[in-house]
Design a protein around this motif. Structure first.
Motif, PDB file in Angstrom:
ATOM      1  N   UNK A 272       0.790  -1.234   0.000  1.00 35.74           N
ATOM      2  CA  UNK A 272       0.000   0.000   0.000  1.00 35.74           C
ATOM      3  C   UNK A 272       0.823   1.285   0.000  1.00 35.74           C
ATOM      4  N   UNK A 273       2.046   1.223  -0.536  1.00 35.17           N
ATOM      5  CA  UNK A 273       2.793   2.462  -0.740  1.00 35.17           C
ATOM      6  C   UNK A 273       2.822   2.752  -2.244  1.00 35.17           C
ATOM      7  N   UNK A 274       2.567   4.008  -2.664  1.00 36.60           N
ATOM      8  CA  UNK A 274       2.385   4.293  -4.089  1.00 36.60           C
ATOM      9  C   UNK A 274       3.495   3.803  -5.029  1.00 36.60           C
ATOM     10  N   UNK A 275       4.777   3.809  -4.656  1.00 40.85           N
ATOM     11  CA  UNK A 275       5.774   3.333  -5.627  1.00 40.85           C
ATOM     12  C   UNK A 275       5.851   1.799  -5.713  1.00 40.85           C
ATOM     13  N   UNK A 276       5.152   1.069  -4.829  1.00 38.52           N
ATOM     14  CA  UNK A 276       5.220  -0.393  -4.833  1.00 38.52           C
ATOM     15  C   UNK A 276       4.543  -0.957  -6.079  1.00 38.52           C
ATOM     16  N   UNK A 277       4.902  -2.227  -6.413  1.00 42.52           N
ATOM     17  CA  UNK A 277       4.387  -2.831  -7.642  1.00 42.52           C
ATOM     18  C   UNK A 277       4.794  -4.291  -7.675  1.00 42.52           C
ATOM     19  N   UNK A 278       4.099  -5.095  -8.464  1.00 40.45           N
ATOM     20  CA  UNK A 278       4.483  -6.506  -8.573  1.00 40.45           C
ATOM     21  C   UNK A 278       5.783  -6.666  -9.356  1.00 40.45           C
ATOM     22  N   UNK A 279       5.981  -5.787 -10.304  1.00 40.00           N
ATOM     23  CA  UNK A 279       7.205  -5.823 -11.108  1.00 40.00           C
ATOM     24  C   UNK A 279       7.480  -4.408 -11.582  1.00 40.00           C
ATOM     25  N   UNK A 280       8.700  -4.187 -12.095  1.00 36.62           N
ATOM     26  CA  UNK A 280       9.019  -2.836 -12.550  1.00 36.62           C
ATOM     27  C   UNK A 280       8.388  -2.579 -13.920  1.00 36.62           C
ATOM     28  N   UNK A 281       8.681  -1.441 -14.512  1.00 30.95           N
ATOM     29  CA  UNK A 281       8.000  -1.048 -15.751  1.00 30.95           C
ATOM     30  C   UNK A 281       8.523  -1.786 -16.985  1.00 30.95           C
ATOM     31  N   UNK A 282       9.438  -2.765 -16.774  1.00 32.70           N
ATOM     32  CA  UNK A 282       9.864  -3.624 -17.887  1.00 32.70           C
ATOM     33  C   UNK A 282       9.444  -5.074 -17.647  1.00 32.70           C
ATOM     34  N   UNK A 283       8.773  -5.328 -16.504  1.00 29.55           N
ATOM     35  CA  UNK A 283       8.308  -6.686 -16.221  1.00 29.55           C
ATOM     36  C   UNK A 283       9.288  -7.531 -15.419  1.00 29.55           C
ATOM     37  N   UNK A 284      10.242  -6.901 -14.747  1.00 29.04           N
ATOM     38  CA  UNK A 284      11.165  -7.650 -13.885  1.00 29.04           C
ATOM     39  C   UNK A 284      10.597  -7.624 -12.459  1.00 29.04           C
ATOM     40  N   UNK A 285      10.544  -8.801 -11.830  1.00 27.60           N
ATOM     41  CA  UNK A 285       9.917  -8.957 -10.518  1.00 27.60           C
ATOM     42  C   UNK A 285      10.424  -7.975  -9.468  1.00 27.60           C
ATOM     43  N   UNK A 286       9.503  -7.515  -8.638  1.00 28.45           N
ATOM     44  CA  UNK A 286       9.879  -6.629  -7.531  1.00 28.45           C
ATOM     45  C   UNK A 286      10.547  -7.411  -6.416  1.00 28.45           C
ATOM     46  N   UNK A 287      11.359  -6.722  -5.650  1.00 30.60           N
ATOM     47  CA  UNK A 287      12.045  -7.376  -4.536  1.00 30.60           C
ATOM     48  C   UNK A 287      12.413  -6.326  -3.496  1.00 30.60           C
ATOM     49  N   UNK A 288      12.886  -6.804  -2.365  1.00 29.32           N
ATOM     50  CA  UNK A 288      13.423  -5.908  -1.343  1.00 29.32           C
ATOM     51  C   UNK A 288      14.927  -5.986  -1.492  1.00 29.32           C
ATOM     52  N   UNK A 289      15.513  -4.882  -1.947  1.00 27.07           N
ATOM     53  CA  UNK A 289      16.918  -4.889  -2.328  1.00 27.07           C
ATOM     54  C   UNK A 289      17.724  -4.071  -1.318  1.00 27.07           C
ATOM     55  N   UNK A 290      18.698  -4.717  -0.681  1.00 31.88           N
ATOM     56  CA  UNK A 290      19.545  -3.980   0.254  1.00 31.88           C
ATOM     57  C   UNK A 290      20.560  -3.167  -0.542  1.00 31.88           C
ATOM     58  N   UNK A 291      20.536  -1.852  -0.386  1.00 34.81           N
ATOM     59  CA  UNK A 291      21.554  -0.999  -1.008  1.00 34.81           C
ATOM     60  C   UNK A 291      22.731  -0.858  -0.044  1.00 34.81           C
ATOM     61  N   UNK A 292      22.401  -0.657   1.234  1.00 37.34           N
ATOM     62  CA  UNK A 292      23.433  -0.573   2.282  1.00 37.34           C
ATOM     63  C   UNK A 292      22.982  -1.451   3.441  1.00 37.34           C
ATOM     64  N   UNK A 293      23.878  -2.295   3.913  1.00 33.44           N
ATOM     65  CA  UNK A 293      23.558  -3.135   5.057  1.00 33.44           C
ATOM     66  C   UNK A 293      24.666  -2.957   6.075  1.00 33.44           C
ATOM     67  N   UNK A 294      24.322  -2.498   7.265  1.00 37.24           N
ATOM     68  CA  UNK A 294      25.294  -2.256   8.327  1.00 37.24           C
ATOM     69  C   UNK A 294      26.501  -1.466   7.808  1.00 37.24           C
ATOM     70  N   UNK A 295      26.216  -0.456   7.013  1.00 37.59           N
ATOM     71  CA  UNK A 295      27.268   0.423   6.517  1.00 37.59           C
ATOM     72  C   UNK A 295      27.968  -0.065   5.260  1.00 37.59           C
ATOM     73  N   UNK A 296      27.682  -1.297   4.829  1.00 37.02           N
ATOM     74  CA  UNK A 296      28.367  -1.878   3.676  1.00 37.02           C
ATOM     75  C   UNK A 296      27.505  -1.706   2.417  1.00 37.02           C
ATOM     76  N   UNK A 297      28.108  -1.230   1.321  1.00 42.68           N
ATOM     77  CA  UNK A 297      27.389  -1.071   0.058  1.00 42.68           C
ATOM     78  C   UNK A 297      27.120  -2.450  -0.535  1.00 42.68           C
ATOM     79  N   UNK A 298      25.842  -2.795  -0.711  1.00 39.34           N
ATOM     80  CA  UNK A 298      25.467  -4.148  -1.140  1.00 39.34           C
ATOM     81  C   UNK A 298      25.031  -4.247  -2.585  1.00 39.34           C
ATOM     82  N   UNK A 299      24.417  -3.188  -3.105  1.00 37.65           N
ATOM     83  CA  UNK A 299      23.888  -3.317  -4.464  1.00 37.65           C
ATOM     84  C   UNK A 299      23.647  -1.951  -5.079  1.00 37.65           C
ATOM     85  N   UNK A 300      23.592  -1.933  -6.420  1.00 39.65           N
ATOM     86  CA  UNK A 300      23.168  -0.741  -7.149  1.00 39.65           C
ATOM     87  C   UNK A 300      21.864  -1.055  -7.861  1.00 39.65           C
TER      88      UNK A 300
END
Lengths: 436, 457
Positions: A272-300
């Motif tokens: 129920x947050x407006x930017x949420x979605x089942x997949x992105x605008x190209x059809x790639x599945x949505x996920x919870x992506x860690x960008x930073x975890x405990x100060x460590x850069x995890x993903x772009x």
């Protein structure tokens, strides 16, 4: 219509094609000078087409229902000059279930919306009789459909309800601007939190205090974090800026770049947050992506084309704004909360600033992480207490350096503008320049 | 141009409603866009945007309906009327204007529309190559677009107007890098109804790339208060941001305190200061014949001899304040109702040469070119694209780009000298209430501000 468009593009020589259709029906109710002023209704529908022909991408978009032939011709005409395609459109996938539609949103009547906005404005004017308010209560329902030549297909509905209010208080040439708002996929029928937030701004700003100067402790409220810090931070996590060597985080994957208490996610699955979605605008599945975890850069963040260029995998981060082609963009950003109540942060400061809004924060070297802006709404903290509003002071810093050196992360996180969840952040020293 | 819907059909849809005023506006825009990011072409394509809206006034409230599909127009009008009726309140009186029927012909210099995409891309290739052939360049960014827009407007008072325009704009940026340090220089250019200027930017692009690299060796200005001289581009942005938005009456007309502050006759600057705005100033990005309420464009004196003498109006704000409409009600496109906007905002030239402007400055800053700017009406902050120190009456060393910030009212009073030249910035787009980028232009001579707070970034 969408299938027909794909077939036309294939017949015109495209190896691959993708059609993205969005239809929105929205009703914004607008308040000006403390009263209801305008009731709007906006219907928009559009088709965007991407083709890959001889290995190159062409793009076109139209809002004309009768414009499909023209749309296909325009995309095919652009393709020979377009960028080389570094991806295939994804076939159908099983998408996670993400709730972004609540039929109750559309059922809220215009009368109810008018009443909601008016009572919020009236409540703020009880707090400060001379406040001149404008506001907006908006409901919208959007239908998104996408189809591609690899057999990929998705479609979903999203509802959005937004409440926002802003107030101006003018005394001679002195002007105070206050305001807040929220946005959700469910009706926001309780505006107590917005009311309390603006009432607190008014209370804190009742008197004016001389701004400190030099390197001083600065606490950013969630609104302050959203306005000044998020844009330069997120830009560094765009796979596109990383690929082009423009991000300060190039080569930093897996490295501890920030305070260990810092964690940041891009999460398109928050219900129920407006930017949420089942997949992105190209059809790639949505996920919870860690960008930073405990100060460590995890993903772009990557979309298909950027991932293809960079030798990475799409993170489901393709977004479209208006009628444009997809580009890397975040969904819901979630900053992990800490354990320090705001009251304790304030108590800790001998002399410093509490910042709600910086004006012109995005004008500097945003790419490098710099932020700098004139305090539009902010307060002086003296011996643990907010003592009044600060004017004509410029706060400047670099978000990547600042997040390495934090005193505390707040325990009271909140959603700002529906797309960012963040606590207050307390920095030991940032540069503040003021006239005094 | 042909009407986007037959006139009879529009007039029929607007006729006989129980409303004080009804209007319909349709627009059809074809935009070509090419984007380079770094060495890679990132985007090339065409967007067609067609849609319309109906706006209705009943008593004290407005109803507004927008759509992509123009069929059932009469039903949309009924919808807008019933929405307006929900608002109620004290009746709004629109300032009276004579209904106009007109089809404004399009006069084009070099027309971008018949040119093949290959020709436009070819030029971008050349410019990108110039940037990249400069040593120490780390990145480039070029955005080009041309947009042909046709608008049809009809009102229940009998106006029927057809207008069209072509906006050609480009933004070119170069980034230099040395070790961990990154510096950017950029150009924002544009023109109304002409493509020719875009074909001869080679020298400017070369200069831009060189500047991005030179900045890497430049030092920071020491933050503080200085006499500052602004070039025409930056002075134009300053005028737009710091004063222009204050003169938009929709901020003022229902706010008693702001009305007191912006009372006509109040002194805002020294007697040398004269500021005008007007879409009737021809051939600029903010030029047009009629605004989006069908009011003929004009030229409005805002500040004459340092004193506030006028402001920008829609029919509603003019009606409420008992002044004449100024032709400044503009909408970004069919999705939006018109609101009060600037057009071409100009500080009129004075009589000092550039040398005279800087002659008695011992230590000051010469700030050039625009990077960004914003205002809260009381405070402003804007960034220069490049800056030099002024020492003992001469332009001295290049410094890193500066940010100027301060109180609008004090700073306007502090403009103490105005040059005899005049330059226009046509590359900007103005944003207000979510309607952005609206084509505007700013014009100004070089101006001197006696003292201004200068920050190092």
């Amino acid at each position: 219509m969408t299938e027909h468009t794909i077939n036309l593009a294939r017949r015109g020589g495209a190896e691959q094609a993708e059609v993205f259709a969005a239809e929105t029906e929205e009703t914004p109710v607008l308040f000006e000078a403390n009263r209801l002023k305008q009731v709007n209704r906006r219907q928009t529908s559009g088709l965007a087409l991407r083709v890959v022909k001889d290995g190159r991408i062409g793009f076109a978009a139209t809002t004309r229902a009768d414009g499909v032939d023209e749309l296909v011709a325009a995309a095919l005409e652009a393709a020979p000059f377009g960028p080389e395609a570094k991806f295939d459109f994804p076939p159908s996938d099983t998408y996670p279930s993400v709730d972004v539609f609540d039929p109750a949103v559309d059922e809220v009547s215009v009368d109810r919306m008018a009443h909601l906005g008016q009572s919020l404005i009236d409540a703020l004017r009880r707090e400060e009789a001379e406040l001149v308010c404008e506001g907006r209560v908006r409901k919208a329902v959007q239908t998104v459909t996408c189809l591609n030549s690899s057999g990929g297909r998705f479609s979903y509905r999203r509802s959005v309800f937004t409440v926002s209010v802003g107030g101006t208080l003018v005394r001679g040439t002195d002007m105070l601007f206050v305001g807040d708002g929220d946005s959700s996929c469910r009706p926001l029928l309780d505006t107590k939190a917005i009311e309390e937030s603006v009432a607190r701004q008014l209370r804190y700003a009742r008197t004016t205090a001389a701004a400190p100067s030099g390197e001083v402790p600065v606490i950013f409220t969630p609104l302050g974090v959203a306005g000044a810090l998020v844009a330069p931070l997120v830009m560094a996590f765009s796979g596109r800026t990383v690929y082009q060597g423009q991000s300060p985080l190039v080569g930093c994957l897996g490295k501890e770049m920030y305070d260990r208490r810092c964690s940041l996610w891009d999460d398109a699955t928050v219900p129920f947050r407006p930017p949420s979605r089942i997949c992105d605008d190209e059809g790639v599945s949505s996920r919870r992506l860690a960008l930073v975890e405990d100060g460590v850069v995890r993903s772009f963040l990557y979309d298909l084309q950027t991932a293809g260029l960079a030798g990475a995998t799409s993170t489901g981060s393709a977004g479209r704004s208006g009628s444009g082609p997809p580009a890397v963009s975040p969904s819901c950003l979630v900053v992990a909360e800490g354990d320090t109540p705001l009251a304790d942060m304030l108590k800790d400061v001998k002399e410093g600033l509490l910042v709600e809004e910086l004006m012109g924060a995005g004008q500097g070297n945003v790419l490098g992480g710099d932020f700098s802006g004139n305090v539009l709404l902010g307060y002086k903290i003296e011996r643990g207490e907010v003592v009044g509003r600060v004017k004509d002071a410029v706060v400047a810093g670099n978000v990547h350096r600042a997040l390495r050196d934090l005193v505390a992360i707040g325990s009271e996180a909140r959603w700002v503008g529906g797309a960012l969840y963040t606590p207050p952040l307390y920095f030991p020293r940032l540069s503040v320049a003021s006239k005094s | 141009m042909a009407s986007l819907l037959p006139r009879e059909q529009l007039e029929e849809a607007l006729r006989g409603h129980d409303a004080d005023y009804v209007e319909a506006r349709l627009d059809d825009t074809v935009t070509n866009r090419v984007v380079y990011r770094g060495r890679d072409l990132e985007e090339i394509g065409r967007t067609r945007s067609f849609g319309g809206n109906v706006r209705a006034l009943v008593g004290g409230g407005w109803g507004f309906v927008s759509f992509n599909d123009p069929s059932d127009l009469r039903i949309r009008v009924e919808q807008a009327v019933s929405q307006a009726r929900m608002v109620g309140g004290e009746p709004v009186r629109l300032a009276g204007v004579k209904p106009v029927v007109d089809a404004v012909p399009l006069t084009v210099g070099k027309d971008p529309r018949p040119l093949p995409l290959a020709a436009k891309k070819g030029l971008l290739d050349q410019y990108n190559e110039i940037v990249w052939s400069t040593p120490r360049i780390a990145s480039s960014n070029i955005v080009y677009s041309d947009a042909h827009k046709r608008v049809t407007f009809a009102s229940s008072e009998g106006s029927f107007l057809q207008q069209e325009r072509i906006d050609v704009v480009a933004r070119i940026a170069a980034t230099g890098r040395k070790d961990g340090d990154v510096q950017q220089a950029s150009l924002s250019l544009g023109a109304l109804n002409d493509y020719a200027w875009f074909e001869s930017l080679h020298d400017q692009v070369r200069g831009l790339a060189k500047r991005a690299v030179e900045l890497l060796d430049a030092t920071y200005v020491k933050g503080g208060t200085y006499p500052v001289v602004l070039d025409p581009v930056l002075a134009g942005v300053f005028c737009h941001e710091a004063f222009g938005h204050l003169s938009e009456s929709d901020h003022i007309y229902e706010n008693e305190r702001l009305k007191e502050l912006m009372v006509l006759g109040r002194r805002f600057g020294q007697p040398i200061l004269n500021i005008v705005d007007g879409a009737a100033i021809p051939g600029l990005r903010g030029s047009y014949a009629y605004d989006d309420e069908g009011v003929a464009a004009r030229r409005t004196d805002l500040i004459r001899d340092g004193v506030l003498v006028g402001r920008l109006h829609s029919r509603e704000t003019a009606g409420k304040m008992g002044e004449s409409p100024s032709g400044n009600a503009r909408a970004l496109d069919y999705r939006f109702p018109p609101i009060v906007r600037m057009t071409n905002t100009v500080i009129e030239p004075g009589d000092l040469t550039f040398e005279q402007l800087i002659a008695d400055i011992k230590e000051g800053v010469y700030a050039r070119n625009w990077f960004g700017g914003t205002t809260s009406m009381e405070m402003f902050t804007f960034s220069a694209g490049e800056a030099f120190m002024i020492r003992n009456g001469r332009v001295a060393e290049l410094v890193r780009p500066v940010k100027l910030s301060g109180n609008v009212f004090t700073t306007l009073m502090n403009i103490d000298a105005i040059g005899d030249d005049l330059g226009y910035n046509q590359g900007g787009g103005c944003g207000k209430q979510g309607q952005m980028p609206l084509p505007v232009s700013n014009g100004s001579p070089h101006i001197r501000i006696r003292e201004c707070v200068v920050g190092e970034r």
